[in-house]
Design a protein around this motif. Structure first.
Motif, mmCIF file in Angstrom:
data_model
loop_
_atom_site.group_PDB
_atom_site.id
_atom_site.type_symbol
_atom_site.label_atom_id
_atom_site.label_comp_id
_atom_site.label_asym_id
_atom_site.label_seq_id
_atom_site.Cartn_x
_atom_site.Cartn_y
_atom_site.Cartn_z
ATOM 1 N N GLU A 154 0.828 -1.195 0.000
ATOM 2 C CA GLU A 154 0.000 0.000 0.000
ATOM 3 C C GLU A 154 0.869 1.254 0.000
ATOM 4 N N LEU A 155 0.293 2.322 -0.552
ATOM 5 C CA LEU A 155 0.967 3.605 -0.666
ATOM 6 C C LEU A 155 -0.126 4.658 -0.749
ATOM 7 N N PRO A 156 -0.022 5.780 -0.041
ATOM 8 C CA PRO A 156 -1.068 6.812 -0.116
ATOM 9 C C PRO A 156 -1.325 7.247 -1.555
ATOM 10 N N GLY A 157 -2.594 7.279 -1.945
ATOM 11 C CA GLY A 157 -2.939 7.658 -3.305
ATOM 12 C C GLY A 157 -2.842 6.533 -4.298
ATOM 13 N N PHE A 158 -2.296 5.364 -3.838
ATOM 14 C CA PHE A 158 -2.138 4.190 -4.703
ATOM 15 C C PHE A 158 -1.280 4.552 -5.919
ATOM 16 N N VAL A 159 -1.653 4.153 -7.128
ATOM 17 C CA VAL A 159 -0.821 4.431 -8.300
ATOM 18 C C VAL A 159 -1.467 5.460 -9.209
ATOM 19 N N LEU A 160 -2.736 5.255 -9.557
ATOM 20 C CA LEU A 160 -3.397 6.153 -10.502
ATOM 21 C C LEU A 160 -3.353 7.605 -10.043
ATOM 22 N N ASN A 161 -3.724 7.851 -8.799
ATOM 23 C CA ASN A 161 -3.744 9.237 -8.326
ATOM 24 C C ASN A 161 -2.341 9.815 -8.164
ATOM 25 N N ARG A 162 -1.368 8.977 -7.840
ATOM 26 C CA ARG A 162 -0.002 9.494 -7.743
ATOM 27 C C ARG A 162 0.478 9.968 -9.116
ATOM 28 N N VAL A 163 0.188 9.186 -10.154
ATOM 29 C CA VAL A 163 0.548 9.601 -11.509
ATOM 30 C C VAL A 163 -0.271 10.816 -11.927
ATOM 31 N N GLN A 164 -1.562 10.790 -11.616
ATOM 32 C CA GLN A 164 -2.425 11.906 -11.980
ATOM 33 C C GLN A 164 -1.985 13.203 -11.306
ATOM 34 N N TYR A 165 -1.579 13.110 -10.045
ATOM 35 C CA TYR A 165 -1.183 14.323 -9.322
ATOM 36 C C TYR A 165 0.108 14.918 -9.879
ATOM 37 N N VAL A 166 1.002 14.063 -10.366
ATOM 38 C CA VAL A 166 2.218 14.584 -11.014
ATOM 39 C C VAL A 166 1.829 15.413 -12.242
ATOM 40 N N ILE A 167 0.903 14.899 -13.042
ATOM 41 C CA ILE A 167 0.447 15.631 -14.234
ATOM 42 C C ILE A 167 -0.239 16.925 -13.834
ATOM 43 N N ILE A 168 -1.141 16.847 -12.840
ATOM 44 C CA ILE A 168 -1.858 18.039 -12.389
ATOM 45 C C ILE A 168 -0.884 19.100 -11.885
ATOM 46 N N ASN A 169 0.111 18.668 -11.107
ATOM 47 C CA ASN A 169 1.072 19.632 -10.555
ATOM 48 C C ASN A 169 1.789 20.405 -11.656
ATOM 49 N N GLU A 170 2.260 19.714 -12.690
ATOM 50 C CA GLU A 170 2.991 20.400 -13.749
ATOM 51 C C GLU A 170 2.057 21.265 -14.594
ATOM 52 N N CYS A 171 0.851 20.769 -14.865
ATOM 53 C CA CYS A 171 -0.124 21.589 -15.602
ATOM 54 C C CYS A 171 -0.436 22.865 -14.838
ATOM 55 N N TRP A 172 -0.615 22.730 -13.538
ATOM 56 C CA TRP A 172 -0.932 23.896 -12.685
ATOM 57 C C TRP A 172 0.211 24.907 -12.713
ATOM 58 N N SER B 246 -2.114 28.672 -21.522
ATOM 59 C CA SER B 246 -3.463 28.858 -20.967
ATOM 60 C C SER B 246 -4.028 27.521 -20.488
ATOM 61 N N ALA B 247 -5.064 27.610 -19.652
ATOM 62 C CA ALA B 247 -5.744 26.402 -19.185
ATOM 63 C C ALA B 247 -6.341 25.637 -20.366
ATOM 64 N N GLU B 248 -6.894 26.358 -21.329
ATOM 65 C CA GLU B 248 -7.487 25.708 -22.501
ATOM 66 C C GLU B 248 -6.442 24.926 -23.282
ATOM 67 N N ASP B 249 -5.271 25.527 -23.477
ATOM 68 C CA ASP B 249 -4.250 24.867 -24.292
ATOM 69 C C ASP B 249 -3.553 23.731 -23.567
ATOM 70 N N ILE B 250 -3.388 23.825 -22.235
ATOM 71 C CA ILE B 250 -2.745 22.710 -21.536
ATOM 72 C C ILE B 250 -3.645 21.474 -21.583
ATOM 73 N N ASP B 251 -4.958 21.688 -21.561
ATOM 74 C CA ASP B 251 -5.868 20.546 -21.689
ATOM 75 C C ASP B 251 -5.800 19.948 -23.095
ATOM 76 N N LYS B 252 -5.563 20.796 -24.096
ATOM 77 C CA LYS B 252 -5.393 20.286 -25.466
ATOM 78 C C LYS B 252 -4.159 19.401 -25.568
ATOM 79 N N VAL B 253 -3.114 19.752 -24.816
ATOM 80 C CA VAL B 253 -1.906 18.939 -24.816
ATOM 81 C C VAL B 253 -2.241 17.499 -24.433
ATOM 82 N N MET B 254 -3.220 17.354 -23.523
ATOM 83 C CA MET B 254 -3.607 16.014 -23.087
ATOM 84 C C MET B 254 -4.545 15.341 -24.079
#
Length: 322
Positions: free
Chosen positions: A190-208, A217-225
């Motif tokens: 076990e690990l806090p956040g498990f795997v999916l959220n840990r990976v997701q939070y890394v992406i969110i942090n850099e996008c933010w 812009s927020a619109e364009d960073i979402d397009k990157v994804m």
């Protein structure tokens, strides 16, 4: 209440969005499912919602399994008595709100009513299972089975043990989840956040960071994804992308390893999700999707996820037949 069938009984504790999705998933594979909530009115509303969803899925061609919508619904019943919900169940999926004290209480109550071979699984998205099972007599039967929302269309399930989870229950849970059409991945610890959220939070942090620092812009960073990385990752993961984008993984690292290290060294610390940065991201997102349009946009999202799920299932069938 539905009679116990040859496949066995599944208990769903909590009748919210995730609980209803789990009920439909298990019923699609022929299991008898009992949905529990503390108030009979909530159970009644959940069953009505499930019936409507199954009919809508049937109309859109997205109904899972070989049984008709009516046949699947006949396998689902409701209950406001926890004992009757989990008694004789081979698998119980807890879907109560993300509150540690509540989960501790629910698991304490459930373990008193189940058998020695019943799997007790939680849908928690971040809480390590040891936190709410440490004082249980049946803690070796407990684990996390964290689905991706919406579970019916996004099949990944993170199966997470505590240090005292019996490996046999991990294996049994994986087999059942595979049987009902989900894609379980088993963590070794076990690990806090498990795997999916840990990976997701890394992406969110850099996008933010990139948006709040005025890089994009927020619109364009979402397009990157959705127009870039998301297209790649819809069918294969990042490690396979690396392996395929060169002559194997070793060659990829020879080519791009130094660049990855160099760029990664410029990343900053975890962003501060408050103050002027928050206000700016909120402003941009409200301009893109006004709050009174959220429900409409969620439906658009879910429709596209359903279509993608169907496409992926079609490809899987082709792969198996080839």
């Amino acid at each position: 209440m539905a009679e116990s069938g040859s496949k066995g009984k599944i208990g769903i504790v909590g009748s919210g969005l995730v609980g209803k999705s789990w009920a439909m998933i298990f019923a699609s594979a022929g299991y008898n499912v009992v949905i529990y909530d503390i108030l009979p009115s909530q159970v009644k509303d959940a069953l009505a919602s499930v019936k409507t969803q199954l009919k809508d899925l049937n109309k859109s061609g997205m109904l899972r399994g070989s049984l008709s919508a009516d046949e699947q619904f006949s396998l689902i019943s409701g209950c406001s008595n926890l004992h009757d919900t989990v008694k004789d169940a081979i698998y119980v999926q807890e879907c109560v709100p993300e509150n540690l004290e509540l989960k501790e209480q629910v698991f304490k109550e459930m373990e008193a009513f189940v058998d020695d071979d019943t799997i007790l699984a939680s849908s928690t998205s971040c809480i390590p299972p040891s936190k709410f099972t440490k004082d249980l007599q049946r803690r070796s039967q407990c684990l996390v089975a964290h689905p991706v929302n919406p579970p019916y269309h996004a099949p990944l399930v993170e199966v997470v043990p505590s240090e005292w989870t019996n490996p046999a229950f991990m294996d049994k849970a994986k087999k059942i989840l595979e049987e009902v059409g989900q894609v379980p991945v088993c963590m070794k610890q076990e690990l806090p956040g498990f795997v999916l959220n840990r990976v997701q939070y890394v992406i969110i942090n850099e996008c933010w960071r990139l948006v709040t620092e005025g890089v994009i812009s927020a619109e364009d960073i979402d397009k990157v994804m959705w127009a870039g990385l998301g297209m790649r990752y819809a069918f294969i993961g990042p490690l396979e992308v690396m392996h395929l984008n060169a002559e194997g993984m070793e060659n990829y690292i020879e080519r791009y390893g130094p660049t990855i290290e160099s760029v990664s060294s410029t990343f900053g610390p975890t962003p501060n999700y408050s103050g002027p940065g928050l206000a700016e991201v909120v402003r941009q997102m409200k301009e893109l999707i006004p709050l009174d349009k959220l429900a409409e946009q969620r439906k658009r999202r879910d429709d596209r996820l359903a279509a993608l799920a169907k496409l992926k299932r079609d490809f899987d069938k082709q792969d198996k037949s080839s």
